[in-house]
Design a protein around this motif. Structure first.
Motif, PDB file in Angstrom:
ATOM      1  N   SER A  34      41.712  61.037  28.044  1.00 25.02           N
ATOM      2  CA  SER A  34      41.755  60.496  27.833  1.00 25.02           C
ATOM      3  C   SER A  34      39.843  59.717  27.864  1.00 25.02           C
ATOM      4  O   SER A  34      39.621  58.933  26.847  1.00 25.02           O
ATOM      5  N   ASP A  35      39.143  59.729  28.962  1.00 21.26           N
ATOM      6  CA  ASP A  35      37.490  58.719  29.115  1.00 21.26           C
ATOM      7  C   ASP A  35      37.514  59.380  28.077  1.00 21.26           C
ATOM      8  O   ASP A  35      36.273  59.082  27.084  1.00 21.26           O
ATOM      9  N   THR A  36      36.819  61.198  27.775  1.00 24.66           N
ATOM     10  CA  THR A  36      36.535  61.521  26.257  1.00 24.66           C
ATOM     11  C   THR A  36      36.749  61.291  25.503  1.00 24.66           C
ATOM     12  O   THR A  36      36.147  60.535  24.296  1.00 24.66           O
ATOM     13  N   LEU A  37      37.738  60.800  24.878  1.00 23.15           N
ATOM     14  CA  LEU A  37      38.482  60.452  23.353  1.00 23.15           C
ATOM     15  C   LEU A  37      38.218  59.121  23.777  1.00 23.15           C
ATOM     16  O   LEU A  37      37.994  58.415  22.475  1.00 23.15           O
ATOM     17  N   THR A  70      44.327  66.806  20.884  1.00 21.93           N
ATOM     18  CA  THR A  70      45.286  66.941  22.165  1.00 21.93           C
ATOM     19  C   THR A  70      45.669  67.728  22.291  1.00 21.93           C
ATOM     20  O   THR A  70      45.536  68.705  23.646  1.00 21.93           O
ATOM     21  N   GLU A  71      47.128  68.426  21.846  1.00 24.67           N
ATOM     22  CA  GLU A  71      48.346  69.192  21.960  1.00 24.67           C
ATOM     23  C   GLU A  71      47.797  70.221  22.148  1.00 24.67           C
ATOM     24  O   GLU A  71      48.479  71.121  22.847  1.00 24.67           O
ATOM     25  N   ILE A  72      46.680  70.653  21.139  1.00 26.07           N
ATOM     26  CA  ILE A  72      46.440  71.981  20.993  1.00 26.07           C
ATOM     27  C   ILE A  72      45.362  72.536  22.416  1.00 26.07           C
ATOM     28  O   ILE A  72      45.339  73.331  22.607  1.00 26.07           O
ATOM     29  N   LYS A  73      44.577  71.117  22.507  1.00 26.81           N
ATOM     30  CA  LYS A  73      43.732  71.505  24.164  1.00 26.81           C
ATOM     31  C   LYS A  73      44.813  72.079  25.178  1.00 26.81           C
ATOM     32  O   LYS A  73      44.435  72.922  25.911  1.00 26.81           O
ATOM     33  N   THR A  74      45.016  71.162  24.789  1.00 28.91           N
ATOM     34  CA  THR A  74      45.804  70.637  26.777  1.00 28.91           C
ATOM     35  C   THR A  74      47.241  72.316  27.315  1.00 28.91           C
ATOM     36  O   THR A  74      47.553  72.674  27.458  1.00 28.91           O
ATOM     37  N   ASN A  75      47.509  72.754  25.938  1.00 22.18           N
ATOM     38  CA  ASN A  75      48.352  73.581  25.692  1.00 22.18           C
ATOM     39  C   ASN A  75      47.962  74.957  25.862  1.00 22.18           C
ATOM     40  O   ASN A  75      48.077  75.838  26.622  1.00 22.18           O
ATOM     41  N   ALA A  76      46.903  75.284  25.883  1.00 21.64           N
ATOM     42  CA  ALA A  76      45.624  76.188  25.722  1.00 21.64           C
ATOM     43  C   ALA A  76      45.164  75.930  27.133  1.00 21.64           C
ATOM     44  O   ALA A  76      45.282  76.931  28.071  1.00 21.64           O
TER      45      ALA A  76
END
Length: 133
Positions: free
Chosen positions: A109-112, A15-21
């Motif tokens: 969140s919805d996806t997860l 999640t952090e990798i996706k949001t940071n990107a």
């Protein structure tokens, strides 16, 4: 049972990798977007309170807040009653990007959680609240 903690860690890192990107282009990588979201949702927290809410040590949080102030996302104000406290508010630039940050967070969140029923989501929330960290 340490596999559970490893799984939670893996979910967190992905999640952090996706949001940071996603938010690097806004200068909000290294989880800086979290500070904007939390401050928007609870304006006027003092610096220590914000650090605690993002569960980051205070020194790191203070440095990140200062960078966000310098880049125009947040602003600091001295507390009216206790001059030792500085309160954090979202600046105009932060207000402008909040809808995008929130939408991304909601979508993630919805996806997860998409494979869980509402009852399973509530049970997961209940179980996670019992973890001490």
């Amino acid at each position: 049972m340490f596999e559970i903690i490893r799984d939670i860690g893996a979910i967190t890192r992905k999640t952090e990798i996706k949001t940071n990107a996603e938010f690097r282009r806004l200068g909000l990588a290294n989880n800086a977007f979290i500070y904007v979201i939390r401050t928007y949702e609870k304006p006027g927290m003092f610096l220590g309170e914000l650090a605690d809410s993002v569960q980051i040590d205070r020194t790191t949080a203070f440095r990140t807040v200062q960078k966000l102030v310098d880049s125009g996302y947040l602003r600091l104000e001295d507390d009216a009653k206790d001059k030792r406290l500085r309160r954090v508010y979202v600046a105009a630039k932060g207000k402008a990007v909040y809808p995008e940050l929130h939408a991304f967070e909601q979508h993630s969140s919805d996806t997860l959680l998409s494979q869980l029923t509402a009852d399973e989501q509530n049970e997961l929330k209940r179980l996670l609240s019992k973890l001490v960290y």
